[in-house]
Design an enzyme around this catalytic site. Structure first.
Site, PDB file in Angstrom:
ATOM      1  N   CYS A 110       0.838  -1.200   0.000  1.00  0.00           N
ATOM      2  CA  CYS A 110       0.000   0.000   0.000  1.00  0.00           C
ATOM      3  C   CYS A 110       0.876   1.255   0.000  1.00  0.00           C
ATOM      4  O   CYS A 110       1.567   1.517  -0.969  1.00  0.00           O
ATOM      5  CB  CYS A 110      -0.967  -0.050   1.174  1.00  0.00           C
ATOM      6  SG  CYS A 110      -2.299   1.145   1.037  1.00  0.00           S
ATOM      7  N   HIS A 129      -3.653  -5.540   0.659  1.00  0.00           N
ATOM      8  CA  HIS A 129      -3.026  -5.822   1.956  1.00  0.00           C
ATOM      9  C   HIS A 129      -3.007  -7.318   2.279  1.00  0.00           C
ATOM     10  O   HIS A 129      -3.983  -7.838   2.810  1.00  0.00           O
ATOM     11  CB  HIS A 129      -3.802  -5.112   3.062  1.00  0.00           C
ATOM     12  CG  HIS A 129      -3.616  -3.632   3.076  1.00  0.00           C
ATOM     13  ND1 HIS A 129      -2.630  -3.018   3.802  1.00  0.00           N
ATOM     14  CD2 HIS A 129      -4.295  -2.646   2.450  1.00  0.00           C
ATOM     15  CE1 HIS A 129      -2.700  -1.711   3.636  1.00  0.00           C
ATOM     16  NE2 HIS A 129      -3.702  -1.448   2.818  1.00  0.00           N
ATOM     17  N   GLU A 178      -1.466  -8.655   4.719  1.00  0.00           N
ATOM     18  CA  GLU A 178      -1.526  -8.822   6.182  1.00  0.00           C
ATOM     19  C   GLU A 178      -2.953  -8.735   6.707  1.00  0.00           C
ATOM     20  O   GLU A 178      -3.239  -9.120   7.832  1.00  0.00           O
ATOM     21  CB  GLU A 178      -0.608  -7.800   6.869  1.00  0.00           C
ATOM     22  CG  GLU A 178      -1.144  -6.394   7.040  1.00  0.00           C
ATOM     23  CD  GLU A 178      -1.136  -5.527   5.772  1.00  0.00           C
ATOM     24  OE1 GLU A 178      -0.916  -6.073   4.672  1.00  0.00           O
ATOM     25  OE2 GLU A 178      -1.381  -4.316   5.889  1.00  0.00           O
TER      26      GLU A 178
END
Lengths: 785, 278
Positions: B103, B235, B237
């Protein structure tokens, strides 16, 4: 002769000769200085300084104006809150009401922290900055207890988006402008600081045209042992001011919040709106939590309303001591601020720490490492007095008990009569011919349509702990959830369900049942995802308390909140009161926004509002009555103020909650959605849209001899529609029967892409999911772009 | 190397905000991930807090709004990194150590000139840009990524596999130099630098909202020609565990439902790479 006498000093400081002033002159002093003290209040100040044998300085009077404002001392609302809302005892309470945020037990080692407050007047004047600093302030309230913020909540109320510009009064901004400005402000602050905005509500009604409401809430998590109080520990504690510099932004924010908005508020009060800076706040938050977790602090409090003037005295007095302050040490954004301006400025991104001298160097180092200003500005002294020095000259000396002991009023309160519920609506309005059109119009109405435009602008999953998201359903087809769920700890499946609610249309008709209904919906929403209602925060937005009928609304609303919360034993743990929400157009409807937190034992058991499986069965839980008052159905028919609003039976609510939680716990439910605005009709449509799945329903099974439109659109409380696998129907029925909960089978889910509702043999609704989605999805995009 | 010996530097600065979950993902797999402030690498801290890039085998730049992104996203941070540790970073990359940006971290890598890396390890000026989304708004929404080419962060992901990972950004539209789009795109394709592309649930390269920002050629993530520097807008994560996905409540059928989601493969791949290479 002027009452203001400049003291012979190298900085601007005036003494005000109150001793010989007439009543008229005293009122002028209050108005000229913008301190908002009533005649009686300023007289009481005069008597105090008379007894000291001197006149007050400007900074002393300013400090009293701050400390005695409605915003700071709740002088009008306190007796009512005490009677109805405060003091609900529950074993999970750790710290209720007394500090900036409430603290509640999460598990053996952890506590969660909640805070909710308003930022109404600043947002009405400057929507972007007002809303952004609202987020900043509520995060500070949570951090200053020692907690890591994990979720933000934002209930918002505006005039109708399609209000013609010529109907917007002078000095007031168009609701569309306010709405998009507020959403941008929350987005840019919340997203930048990296706390997910997970829940909220947006409500549009003509009565918020003059005075929009922007409420903000925050939830945090902490180890219990890190709880820190807004208090000094002992004389000698050093006051360290950390974070942003102090400037002329946000002067008189609290007095601005404690008066009605006027045509000239824009011009006169622009300076009361602060400027937020999330990129100072983000490291500031980390640094504050780090010094606290390392045990280097004796106390911590955020600077909010009233700035230094509120925080220094309150921290000292909470410890049972006093303080002295070296005001010229405060780092400034700009030169040439008068001492009183420094003292009352509400510049953002600041905390006050109380630090033992032995820890001072380490604390200062940590802030330096994070590139954050940290400045020693004073210390705690044994006597309960606040003294302020500026370049070694004493400019302020007041006993803290006098300063912080604001007046409390039992103002006159007038309670209006409300309607009793009607048995039927036959005489009031005729049954509609075209149910398809009614349902589609409801789905596209401003208070029911998709909130995706808002939700997707907020980063609702930063921190990667948002387990149940605000939009729920099949990829690409989601619909609104009832509540969201955050999993605060990496190594535990325990979760917190979050929701907030109030229905202003009910409040306008009946504040008691309106407030009770808000609590009912909070409980319904939490239970829908599998959360057991655990604690509450309230933000009470009302009109001018000096008007007896307005105070009557506040009284009834608090009584309604207390009625349900006490019966269920759910504590109000934190709250905020925002009065004077009115303009020349009149008062807002009383708006007691409630933030509800539920405990989820294991987030893996959570359910969402979207239909899951074709061929499963749909049940309606709860009783439907003719309760159309304030409903979106009547709004559509322009009969909004007719009829009686839904009532609440807390015992039935309690039984239903327990039964549904047990069903969710046993994985009996595929889906669960509460019935609220738009009744069962809208509820079914939302479930269908989220799951991209049709339904075939017969409302003939709903008990009572109700007309079809009542069955479909009444907003009776304590109802849910649930989806259950046919194999588990038996389990469900025996569970609900054993719990003495009313229920009926509505029908089945289908794969044919249509929402079909009949009443017995009579077909009422038959619309395609595509048409329903088109109606529901586009409204805000079309109105805002 | 063994996974437990791998030290990952998750770099932070004021305004980064995905460092905790990024470090958590590495730690779950057994690596030693440390969240390091840029000042710790520049030496502007106490002795015991000083670190050097050479202490680590992987550098991660997490998401957020570094320095507020008040100018072009990632630009301020990139300038600071470049002036403070630019030389160390070039060496780190040329030694083959992995550098990942997610990002805002992707934006930083582009602004640093290490992506796409067509003109050497670190170009003097950014070669491409991540610009404002076509919707002109921040968008937080689920996105689907087709894995097209393998880099060191995707070795465990089969080519052609479609992963669900959320996007959340205002400036994610990959934009190539005006008038030279085809030339640049051709190079990226020829060099196998396009790692992820946005697709819809049918696996098609479709427009908004499945391409959430209007990115050229539906590009979601690219690597340098060597494949050890990789940036992506979505993302991973936030897709590490199944419970983080937006629609997990729809997929609870089997009792031993997968505990993990697609994002985990990102972290596992790069750790595998480091284990085998160093």
């Amino acid at each position: 002769m002027s009452l203001y006498k400049k003291r012979d000093a190298a900085f601007p400081l005036y003494e005000i000769s109150l001793s010989g002033a007439t009543d008229h002159e005293l009122q002028d002093v209050s108005a000229n200085m913008g301190i908002g003290l009533s005649l009686d209040e300023i007289k009481s100040a005069r008597n105090y300084f008379k007894s000291m044998g001197r006149n007050p300085t400007d900074i002393e009077l300013q400090a009293l104006g701050q400390a005695w404002s409605e915003h700071c001392c709740y002088k009008s609302s306190k007796p009512i809150l005490k009677e109805f809302v405060f003091g609900i005892d529950a074993p999970q309470n750790i710290l209720a009401i007394s500090e900036d945020a409430g603290v509640v037990e999460f598990d053996e080692e952890h506590a969660y922290v909640i805070a909710l407050e308003s930022h109404n007047h600043p947002s009405a004047v400057e929507p972007y900055g007002g809303a952004a600093t609202g987020i900043g302030g509520i995060i500070r309230d949570v951090v200053c207890m020692g907690a890591q913020p994990i979720a933000l909540v934002d209930p918002l109320f505006f005039g109708r988006l399609d209000t013609p510009q010529e109907d917007v009064p002078k000095g007031i901004k168009h609701p569309g402008y306010l709405f998009s400005g507020v959403v941008s402000g929350i987005r840019d602050y919340g997203n930048r600081i990296g706390i997910p905005t997970m829940a909220g509500m947006v409500y549009f009604d003509d009565d918020y045209l003059g005075n929009c409401l922007v409420n903000v809430g925050c939830i945090g998590i902490m180890e219990k042992k890190h709880l820190i109080h807004s208090s000094v520990k002992k004389p000698g504690d050093i006051y360290v001011l950390v974070g942003g510099r102090t400037g002329r932004d946000g002067i008189h924010g609290v007095t601005f919040a404690s008066a009605e908005l006027t045509e000239s508020s824009e011009e006169s009060s622009r300076g009361a709106v602060q400027i937020g800076d999330p990129i100072t706040k983000e490291p500031l938050m980390h640094a504050c939590l780090e010094v606290n977790e390392r045990g280097l602090l004796n106390g911590m409090k955020d600077l909010g309303g009233g700035g230094l003037s509120c925080v220094v005295g309150e921290m000292a007095l909470a410890g049972g001591y006093g303080a002295e302050v070296y005001l010229d040490h405060v780092p400034l954004k700009e030169g040439e601020l008068a001492p009183w301006e420094i003292w009352v400025s509400e510049s953002q991104e600041r905390f006050m720490l109380a630090v033992d001298e032995s820890n001072l160097d380490e604390v200062l180092y940590i802030f330096r490492r994070w590139d954050i200003d940290a400045t020693v500005i004073g210390k705690c002294i044994p006597e309960k007095i606040l003294r302020i020095f500026y370049e070694d000259e004493m400019i302020f000396e007041i006993e803290l008990e006098f300063l912080t002991n604001g007046p409390v009023y039992r103002r006159e309160c007038e309670i209006a009569e409300t309607l009793s519920p009607a048995e039927s609506i036959d005489g009031m309005l005729s049954e509609p011919d075209d149910y398809n059109e009614i349902l589609l119009s409801l789905l596209s109405s401003q208070n029911i349509c998709s909130r995706e435009w808002v939700i997707r602008q907020y980063d609702h999953e930063v921190r990667a702990s948002t387990i149940i998201k605000p939009l729920q359903g099949k990829l690409g087809y989601s619909s609104h959830g009832d509540a969201t769920v955050v999993k605060p700890l990496r190594n535990s499946y325990r979760g917190l369900a979050i929701t907030c609610d109030v229905n202003p249309s009910y409040m306008r008709i009946d504040p008691f049942w309106g407030a009770a209904s808000a609590l009912d919906e909070i409980c319904r929403n939490l239970v829908s995802v599998g959360g057991r209602p655990h604690s509450l925060a309230d933000c009470l937005n009302f009109g001018n308390p000096e008007k007896a009928d307005r105070l009557g609304v506040l009284h009834e609303a608090c009584r309604g909140l207390g009625f349900v919360a006490k019966k269920l034993g759910i504590p109000f743990i934190s709250g905020n009161v925002s009065l004077y929400n009115e303009t020349a157009l009149g008062s807002i409807p009383g708006t007691p926004v409630v933030l509800g937190i539920g405990i989820v034992n294991d987030v893996r058991e959570c359910v969402t509002t979207d239909l899951k499986k074709a061929g499963s069965s749909l049940y309606l839980v709860g009783c439907t009555s003719c309760e159309l008052g304030g409903s979106e159905y009547l709004r559509l028919l322009n009969r909004l103020d007719s009829g009686a609003v839904p009532r609440v039976d807390p015992d039935a609510l309690d039984r239903s909650m327990k039964a549904l939680l047990s069903a969710i716990n046993d994985s009996v439910l595929l889906e669960c959605h509460d019935v609220s605005e738009g009744g069962t009709g809208v509820c079914l449509a939302e479930m269908s849209l989220g799951g991209d799945m049709g339904v075939m329903v017969d409302i003939g099974s709903i008990a009572g001899s109700l007309r079809s439109d009542v069955k479909l659109f009444s907003e009776s409380n304590t109802r849910w529609i649930i989806e259950v696998d046919t194999e588990r129907e038996g389990d469900l029925k025996s569970l609900l029967s054993a719990s003495k909960v009313d229920f009926c089978k509505l029908g089945v889910t289908s794969n044919d892409g249509r929402i079909r509702v009949s009443d017995g043999s009579r077909m009422l609704v038959d619309v395609s999911l595509k048409d329903a989605r088109y109606a529901w999805e586009r409204t805000i995009y079309n109105l805002i772009g | 190397m063994k996974v437990k010996d791998i030290r990952v530097c998750v770099l932070r600065l004021e305004g980064t905000n995905c460092e905790e979950e990024t470090a958590y993902s590495f730690r779950q797999l057994g690596a030693d991930a440390e969240i390091i402030h840029l000042k710790q690498l520049t030496g502007d801290v106490r002795e015991d807090e000083k670190r050097s890039l050479g202490d680590y085998q992987c550098l991660m730049i997490p998401g957020g709004f570094s320095s507020g992104d008040y100018v072009r996203a990632g630009a301020i941070w990139a300038a600071r990194v470049k002036s403070a540790i630019g030389g160390d970073l070039i060496e780190f990359i040329e030694d083959g150590y992995p550098v990942g940006g997610i990002c805002n971290g992707f934006q930083v890598l582009v602004e640093l000139g290490v992506l796409p890396g067509l003109g050497g390890t670190m170009a003097a000026e950014p070669e491409i840009a991540l610009t404002i989304n076509d919707s002109d708004r921040f968008e937080c929404r689920p996105t689907l990524l087709e894995h097209e080419n393998t880099c060191v962060f995707t070795g465990s992901i089969p080519v052609g596999m479609i992963s669900l990972m959320p996007s959340a950004h205002a400036e994610g539209k990959l934009t190539l130099p005006l008038g030279e789009e085809d030339k640049y795109l051709g190079k990226l394709i020829d060099n196998n630098q396009i790692v992820f592309r946005y697709v819809d649930p049918d696996g098609e390269y479709s427009g908004y909202p499945w391409n959430p920002n209007g990115s050229i050629y539906n590009i979601a993530g690219i690597c340098n020609p060597e494949g050890n520097v990789f940036g992506m807008m979505p993302h991973p994560e936030r897709a590490y565990e199944r419970l983080m996905l937006p629609d997990w409540t729809r997929n609870t059928g089997s009792s031993n439902a997968e505990e993990y989601a697609d994002g985990r493969l990102y972290f596992a791949s790069v750790l595998d790479y480091v284990c085998s290479k160093f």
